[in-house]
Design a protein around this motif. Structure first.
Motif, short mmCIF file in Angstrom:
data_model
loop_
_atom_site.label_atom_id
_atom_site.label_comp_id
_atom_site.label_asym_id
_atom_site.label_seq_id
_atom_site.Cartn_x
_atom_site.Cartn_y
_atom_site.Cartn_z
N TYR A 68 0.84 -1.21 0.00
CA TYR A 68 0.00 0.00 0.00
C TYR A 68 0.87 1.26 0.00
CZ TYR A 68 -3.54 3.41 1.35
OH TYR A 68 -4.36 4.51 1.38
N ARG A 69 1.86 1.29 0.88
CA ARG A 69 2.75 2.46 0.96
C ARG A 69 3.56 2.65 -0.32
NH1 ARG A 69 2.99 0.28 5.97
NH2 ARG A 69 5.01 -0.73 5.61
N ALA A 70 4.07 1.55 -0.87
CA ALA A 70 4.87 1.64 -2.09
C ALA A 70 4.02 2.15 -3.27
CB ALA A 70 5.47 0.28 -2.43
N VAL A 71 2.82 1.64 -3.40
CA VAL A 71 1.93 2.07 -4.48
C VAL A 71 1.52 3.53 -4.27
CG1 VAL A 71 -0.33 1.71 -5.56
CG2 VAL A 71 1.15 -0.25 -5.06
N LYS A 72 1.20 3.88 -3.04
CA LYS A 72 0.81 5.26 -2.74
C LYS A 72 1.94 6.23 -3.10
CE LYS A 72 -0.36 8.22 1.14
NZ LYS A 72 -0.49 8.28 2.59
N MET A 73 3.17 5.89 -2.74
CA MET A 73 4.30 6.76 -3.06
C MET A 73 4.52 6.84 -4.57
SD MET A 73 5.00 8.08 -0.25
CE MET A 73 6.29 9.10 -0.91
N ALA A 74 4.33 5.74 -5.28
CA ALA A 74 4.49 5.76 -6.74
C ALA A 74 3.44 6.66 -7.38
CB ALA A 74 4.39 4.33 -7.29
N ILE A 75 2.22 6.62 -6.87
CA ILE A 75 1.15 7.48 -7.39
C ILE A 75 1.46 8.95 -7.08
CG2 ILE A 75 -1.28 8.12 -7.05
CD1 ILE A 75 -1.86 5.08 -6.86
N ILE A 76 1.90 9.23 -5.87
CA ILE A 76 2.27 10.60 -5.50
C ILE A 76 3.39 11.11 -6.40
CG2 ILE A 76 3.38 11.98 -3.70
CD1 ILE A 76 1.72 10.34 -1.66
N GLU A 78 4.04 10.20 -9.43
CA GLU A 78 3.49 10.46 -10.76
C GLU A 78 2.73 11.79 -10.79
OE1 GLU A 78 2.50 10.13 -14.75
OE2 GLU A 78 4.04 9.11 -13.58
N TYR A 79 1.96 12.07 -9.75
CA TYR A 79 1.26 13.36 -9.69
C TYR A 79 2.25 14.52 -9.63
CZ TYR A 79 -3.67 12.20 -9.48
OH TYR A 79 -4.94 11.80 -9.80
N LYS A 80 3.32 14.36 -8.87
CA LYS A 80 4.34 15.41 -8.82
C LYS A 80 4.95 15.64 -10.20
CE LYS A 80 5.97 14.71 -4.10
NZ LYS A 80 7.11 14.24 -3.29
N LYS A 81 5.25 14.55 -10.89
CA LYS A 81 5.84 14.65 -12.23
C LYS A 81 4.89 15.36 -13.18
CE LYS A 81 7.23 11.73 -16.07
NZ LYS A 81 6.08 11.86 -16.93
N ARG A 82 3.62 14.98 -13.13
CA ARG A 82 2.65 15.62 -14.02
C ARG A 82 2.51 17.11 -13.73
NH1 ARG A 82 -2.37 11.55 -15.12
NH2 ARG A 82 -1.12 9.80 -15.85
N ASN A 83 2.46 17.47 -12.46
CA ASN A 83 2.34 18.88 -12.11
C ASN A 83 3.60 19.65 -12.49
OD1 ASN A 83 -0.29 18.80 -11.14
ND2 ASN A 83 0.38 18.20 -9.10
#
Length: 91
Positions: A68-76, A78-83
């Motif tokens: 859960y933590r690993a996936v959550k950090m990967a999603i975060i 990706e959002y940082k990269k997109r922004n």
């Protein structure tokens, strides 16, 4: 660890999709329509990375929490990269 990882990909990756959906529902207010498949891919990459690098240590907690933590950090990330990409495109 192989059995633990396989459990996330059984039944058309239902358990992995559940983790992604839970993250989106609790942190982002729901699932992003057209991008959800991309985020499922990011979650899959996070699991592959756990396997390849062998980063999971059973003495530090259960596997589901670690995933859960690993996936959550990967999603975060990706959002940082997109922004970041959006900000640099405007300059």
């Amino acid at each position: 660890m192989v059995q633990l990882l396989n459990s996330y990909f059984e039944n058309n990756a239902q358990k992995l999709h559940g983790v992604v959906n839970k993250i989106f529902n609790s942190h982002y207010g729901g699932i992003v329509g057209k991008d959800i498949d991309e985020f499922y891919g990011i979650a899959t990459d996070a699991l592959i990375e756990i396997w390849e690098k062998g980063t999971y240590d059973p003495s530090k907690g259960n596997f589901d929490g670690y995933v859960y933590r690993a996936v959550k950090m990967a999603i975060i990330d990706e959002y940082k990269k997109r922004n970041r990409d959006k900000r640099t495109d405007k300059i």
